[in-house]
Design a protein around this motif. Structure first.
Motif, PDB file in Angstrom:
ATOM      1  N   SER A  26       3.478   8.601  38.904  1.00 45.59           N
ATOM      2  CA  SER A  26       3.297   9.840  38.149  1.00 45.59           C
ATOM      3  C   SER A  26       2.596   9.625  36.811  1.00 45.59           C
ATOM      4  CB  SER A  26       4.666  10.488  37.908  1.00 45.59           C
ATOM      5  OG  SER A  26       5.535   9.573  37.257  1.00 45.59           O
ATOM      6  N   ALA A  27       1.859   8.513  36.661  1.00 46.72           N
ATOM      7  CA  ALA A  27       1.172   8.244  35.408  1.00 46.72           C
ATOM      8  C   ALA A  27       0.092   9.298  35.152  1.00 46.72           C
ATOM      9  CB  ALA A  27       0.547   6.850  35.446  1.00 46.72           C
ATOM     10  N   PRO A  28      -0.112   9.686  33.896  1.00 46.91           N
ATOM     11  CA  PRO A  28      -1.085  10.739  33.591  1.00 46.91           C
ATOM     12  C   PRO A  28      -2.533  10.246  33.598  1.00 46.91           C
ATOM     13  CG  PRO A  28      -0.076   9.950  31.574  1.00 46.91           C
ATOM     14  CD  PRO A  28       0.631   9.231  32.698  1.00 46.91           C
ATOM     15  N   ASN A  29      -2.769   8.924  33.712  1.00 49.63           N
ATOM     16  CA  ASN A  29      -4.119   8.391  33.624  1.00 49.63           C
ATOM     17  C   ASN A  29      -4.976   8.820  34.816  1.00 49.63           C
ATOM     18  OD1 ASN A  29      -3.544   6.798  31.250  1.00 49.63           O
ATOM     19  ND2 ASN A  29      -2.355   5.465  32.585  1.00 49.63           N
ATOM     20  N   THR A  30      -6.214   9.165  34.544  1.00 48.54           N
ATOM     21  CA  THR A  30      -7.195   9.435  35.596  1.00 48.54           C
ATOM     22  C   THR A  30      -8.404   8.562  35.294  1.00 48.54           C
ATOM     23  OG1 THR A  30      -8.087  11.301  34.340  1.00 48.54           O
ATOM     24  CG2 THR A  30      -6.406  11.796  36.000  1.00 48.54           C
ATOM     25  N   SER A  49     -15.989   9.733  40.504  1.00 50.30           N
ATOM     26  CA  SER A  49     -14.789  10.525  40.726  1.00 50.30           C
ATOM     27  C   SER A  49     -13.692  10.002  39.807  1.00 50.30           C
ATOM     28  CB  SER A  49     -14.351  10.468  42.194  1.00 50.30           C
ATOM     29  OG  SER A  49     -14.079   9.139  42.593  1.00 50.30           O
ATOM     30  N   ARG A  50     -12.501  10.542  39.971  1.00 48.90           N
ATOM     31  CA  ARG A  50     -11.360  10.142  39.149  1.00 48.90           C
ATOM     32  C   ARG A  50     -10.185   9.770  40.044  1.00 48.90           C
ATOM     33  NH1 ARG A  50     -11.999   9.088  33.617  1.00 48.90           N
ATOM     34  NH2 ARG A  50     -13.936  10.147  33.001  1.00 48.90           N
ATOM     35  N   THR A  51      -9.412   8.791  39.611  1.00 46.19           N
ATOM     36  CA  THR A  51      -8.201   8.441  40.343  1.00 46.19           C
ATOM     37  C   THR A  51      -7.187   9.559  40.214  1.00 46.19           C
ATOM     38  OG1 THR A  51      -7.233   7.319  38.429  1.00 46.19           O
ATOM     39  CG2 THR A  51      -8.546   5.971  39.950  1.00 46.19           C
ATOM     40  N   GLN A  52      -6.200   9.565  41.118  1.00 46.81           N
ATOM     41  CA  GLN A  52      -5.121  10.536  41.048  1.00 46.81           C
ATOM     42  C   GLN A  52      -3.819   9.852  41.411  1.00 46.81           C
ATOM     43  OE1 GLN A  52      -6.020  13.618  43.835  1.00 46.81           O
ATOM     44  NE2 GLN A  52      -5.789  12.317  45.625  1.00 46.81           N
ATOM     45  N   ASN A  53      -2.711  10.504  41.105  1.00 42.23           N
ATOM     46  CA  ASN A  53      -1.395   9.937  41.372  1.00 42.23           C
ATOM     47  C   ASN A  53      -1.138   9.827  42.865  1.00 42.23           C
ATOM     48  OD1 ASN A  53      -0.821   9.823  38.611  1.00 42.23           O
ATOM     49  ND2 ASN A  53      -0.044  11.926  38.597  1.00 42.23           N
ATOM     50  N   LEU A  54      -0.287   8.880  43.249  1.00 41.28           N
ATOM     51  CA  LEU A  54       0.066   8.710  44.648  1.00 41.28           C
ATOM     52  C   LEU A  54       0.773   9.932  45.208  1.00 41.28           C
ATOM     53  CD1 LEU A  54       1.320   5.017  44.624  1.00 41.28           C
ATOM     54  CD2 LEU A  54      -0.852   5.875  45.487  1.00 41.28           C
ATOM     55  N   SER A  55       1.394  10.709  44.336  1.00 38.67           N
ATOM     56  CA  SER A  55       2.124  11.884  44.789  1.00 38.67           C
ATOM     57  C   SER A  55       1.209  13.087  45.036  1.00 38.67           C
ATOM     58  CB  SER A  55       3.188  12.270  43.753  1.00 38.67           C
ATOM     59  OG  SER A  55       2.586  12.505  42.484  1.00 38.67           O
ATOM     60  N   GLU A  56      -0.075  12.960  44.680  1.00 37.76           N
ATOM     61  CA  GLU A  56      -1.017  14.056  44.876  1.00 37.76           C
ATOM     62  C   GLU A  56      -1.778  13.843  46.185  1.00 37.76           C
ATOM     63  OE1 GLU A  56      -3.479  14.415  41.454  1.00 37.76           O
ATOM     64  OE2 GLU A  56      -1.813  14.312  40.056  1.00 37.76           O
ATOM     65  N   TYR A  57      -1.961  14.916  46.945  1.00 42.86           N
ATOM     66  CA  TYR A  57      -2.537  14.785  48.281  1.00 42.86           C
ATOM     67  C   TYR A  57      -3.908  15.443  48.415  1.00 42.86           C
ATOM     68  CZ  TYR A  57       2.216  13.383  49.420  1.00 42.86           C
ATOM     69  OH  TYR A  57       3.412  12.736  49.446  1.00 42.86           O
ATOM     70  N   LYS A  59      -8.022  16.094  47.511  1.00 45.19           N
ATOM     71  CA  LYS A  59      -9.131  15.173  47.321  1.00 45.19           C
ATOM     72  C   LYS A  59      -9.218  14.756  45.856  1.00 45.19           C
ATOM     73  CE  LYS A  59     -12.456  16.175  50.976  1.00 45.19           C
ATOM     74  NZ  LYS A  59     -13.842  16.632  51.253  1.00 45.19           N
ATOM     75  N   PRO A  60      -9.592  13.489  45.599  1.00 44.58           N
ATOM     76  CA  PRO A  60      -9.754  13.064  44.200  1.00 44.58           C
ATOM     77  C   PRO A  60     -10.808  13.911  43.505  1.00 44.58           C
ATOM     78  CG  PRO A  60      -9.757  11.167  45.683  1.00 44.58           C
ATOM     79  CD  PRO A  60      -9.810  12.390  46.545  1.00 44.58           C
ATOM     80  N   PRO A  61     -10.581  14.286  42.256  1.00 39.15           N
ATOM     81  CA  PRO A  61     -11.558  15.115  41.536  1.00 39.15           C
ATOM     82  C   PRO A  61     -12.841  14.341  41.254  1.00 39.15           C
ATOM     83  CG  PRO A  61      -9.800  14.403  40.069  1.00 39.15           C
ATOM     84  CD  PRO A  61      -9.396  13.996  41.442  1.00 39.15           C
ATOM     85  N   VAL A  62     -13.979  15.009  41.386  1.00 36.52           N
ATOM     86  CA  VAL A  62     -15.261  14.353  41.132  1.00 36.52           C
ATOM     87  C   VAL A  62     -15.656  14.542  39.678  1.00 36.52           C
ATOM     88  CG1 VAL A  62     -16.021  14.621  43.514  1.00 36.52           C
ATOM     89  CG2 VAL A  62     -16.541  16.416  41.851  1.00 36.52           C
ATOM     90  N   GLU A  63     -16.492  13.644  39.210  1.00 36.90           N
ATOM     91  CA  GLU A  63     -16.976  13.682  37.830  1.00 36.90           C
ATOM     92  C   GLU A  63     -18.383  14.261  37.834  1.00 36.90           C
ATOM     93  OE1 GLU A  63     -16.538  13.131  33.736  1.00 36.90           O
ATOM     94  OE2 GLU A  63     -15.046  12.593  35.256  1.00 36.90           O
ATOM     95  N   THR A  64     -18.525  15.493  37.354  1.00 33.60           N
ATOM     96  CA  THR A  64     -19.816  16.167  37.349  1.00 33.60           C
ATOM     97  C   THR A  64     -20.395  16.227  35.935  1.00 33.60           C
ATOM     98  OG1 THR A  64     -18.755  18.335  37.099  1.00 33.60           O
ATOM     99  CG2 THR A  64     -19.157  17.567  39.344  1.00 33.60           C
ATOM    100  N   LYS A  65     -21.662  16.591  35.882  1.00 34.63           N
ATOM    101  CA  LYS A  65     -22.377  16.797  34.611  1.00 34.63           C
ATOM    102  C   LYS A  65     -22.407  15.545  33.746  1.00 34.63           C
ATOM    103  CE  LYS A  65     -21.302  21.747  34.521  1.00 34.63           C
ATOM    104  NZ  LYS A  65     -20.708  22.863  33.758  1.00 34.63           N
ATOM    105  N   ALA A  66     -22.407  14.394  34.389  1.00 36.00           N
ATOM    106  CA  ALA A  66     -22.536  13.137  33.655  1.00 36.00           C
ATOM    107  C   ALA A  66     -24.014  12.741  33.593  1.00 36.00           C
ATOM    108  CB  ALA A  66     -21.717  12.044  34.326  1.00 36.00           C
ATOM    109  N   THR A  67     -24.312  11.820  32.700  1.00 36.64           N
ATOM    110  CA  THR A  67     -25.644  11.225  32.633  1.00 36.64           C
ATOM    111  C   THR A  67     -25.548   9.799  33.153  1.00 36.64           C
ATOM    112  OG1 THR A  67     -26.257  12.561  30.716  1.00 36.64           O
ATOM    113  CG2 THR A  67     -27.559  10.580  31.132  1.00 36.64           C
TER     114      THR A  67
END
Length: 378
Positions: A26-30, A49-57, A59-67
């Motif tokens: 349940s760590a808050p880090n992504t 993309s970003r990591t997610q907690n093991l308790s989340e099912y 899809k991992p969130p993607v990182e958009t609008k980056a350079t």
């Protein structure tokens, strides 16, 4: 009285048991995840993309609008194109074999990341992809060599495609509250998948740079219908540096070699991408540079031993449903509204439609798990 004391004791014990949720779950880090490579002979694609907690099912969130930018050690840089879905591409970047490049990433939040410089390696061609029947299924192998003796370290992955047929051939469909003849064939389909394992090999201890029949995937003849009609395996090969090989070896040990006290214990696999804004921030991924070599193989059921290969539709049954409901059965239209698919019509002696043969959608329409669009390479 003893009975009531027992009930109270059970209730007290049960109320003292709290679920254990370790901080890793349940760590808050992504953390930022960087997936991709620099292609010396084609389009380079980087997915963020970003990591997610093991308790989340989800899809991992993607990182958009980056350079995303590639920088050459000898000077000069090029920007990747943002596709809007977390992927960034560089078409015909002109990256040179033997030269070193690095990746610079700046997110929309202003956080910056930088990879180590990596050399672009030219991958030798695949000599052959072969197979051999074993008791548990079909074992596939890859053979390759580098006549210049400069590669030494290799990685492979694969894409598989197979042909299959649904349990029933349907030429009738229920559309807009009416039965009509189908326009598409939903009995004949193809399905595919990608490798999930990590396959790395090295010839560093050999006198010549040769990998002979490295074992890739075993396709079971009893667990699925992959080998029922025709099966295809596309093998992709990548040349690695010794540092990249060590990274993938460690990752493989972490994900595949655990299970007993005598197996290697897990450890943190360190990549070559680092935080610039925060040097202590963890970044997941490893950047490599190489070209890609591919080879495809086909296997038909006629080439295999006399295995009893399942169709995947062994539990499918059909039912005959009248046009109008009876005491025993609802109407065909009612069942079609509920999700059943028609197979064909039942005619009376005078040629009138009086009922329909029907079954579940998964037994009639092969598109529920695949596509009826024939692959271009088939």
């Amino acid at each position: 009285m003893r009975k009531y004391l027992s009930i109270i004791l059970i209730a007290v014990i049960g109320s003292c048991v709290d679920p254990y949720r370790p901080p890793e779950i349940s760590a808050p880090n992504t953390y930022l995840v960087v997936d991709g490579f620099l292609n010396g002979a084609g389009t380079s694609t980087i997915r963020l993309s970003r990591t997610q907690n093991l308790s989340e099912y989800q899809k991992p969130p993607v990182e958009t609008k980056a350079t995303v930018r590639v920088e050459a050690e000898q000077g000069g840089s090029q920007n990747f194109v943002d596709k809007g879905d977390g992927t960034y591409t560089l078409t015909d970047g002109g990256l040179q074999f033997g030269q070193k490049y690095r990746l610079r990433i700046r997110t929309s939040a202003g956080r910056e990341y930088l990879s180590d410089y990596v050399v672009i390696k030219k991958t030798p061609k695949i000599d052959s992809v072969s197979w051999r029947p074993l008791d548990e299924g079909l074992q596939f192998y890859v053979t390759t060599h580098d006549p210049t003796n400069n590669t030494k370290y290799y990685r492979w992955d694969y894409e598989e495609t197979w042909e299959y047929y649904s349990a029933f051939y349907s030429h009738v469909e229920y559309l807009n509250k009416a039965f009509r003849y189908r326009q598409d064939n939903v009995n004949h389909c193809w399905r595919g998948g990608k490798s999930t394992g990590i396959f790395v090999g090295s010839s560093v201890k050999l006198t010549s740079d040769v990998i002979n029949q490295y074992p890739l995937v075993i396709v079971s003849h009893s667990a699925s219908n992959r080998l029922k009609v025709r099966y295809s395996l596309l093998v992709k090969q990548y040349a690695l540096t010794d540092e990249a090989y060590e990274y993938w070896q460690n990752l493989r040990k972490n994900t595949e070699s655990l299970g007993s006290l005598f197996d290697p214990q897990p450890f943190q696999t360190i990549g070559n991408i680092h935080g610039v804004t925060d040097p202590n921030e963890t970044v997941v991924g490893y950047l490599s540079g190489y070209s890609v070599e591919e080879k495809r193989i086909f296997v038909t059921v006629q080439e295999l031993p006399s295995w009893r290969i399942p169709t995947g539709y062994e539990s499918c049954v059909e039912d005959t449903l009248p046009i109008r409901p009876t005491r025993e059965k609802p109407s065909a239209a009612e069942m079609a509204e509920a999700g059943m698919e028609p197979i064909d019509e039942i005619l009376s002696m005078s040629g009138q439609v009086i009922a329909y043969r029907m079954s579940s959608e998964s037994c009639v329409d092969c598109r529920t798990v695949g596509t009826n669009v024939k692959p271009s390479f088939w």
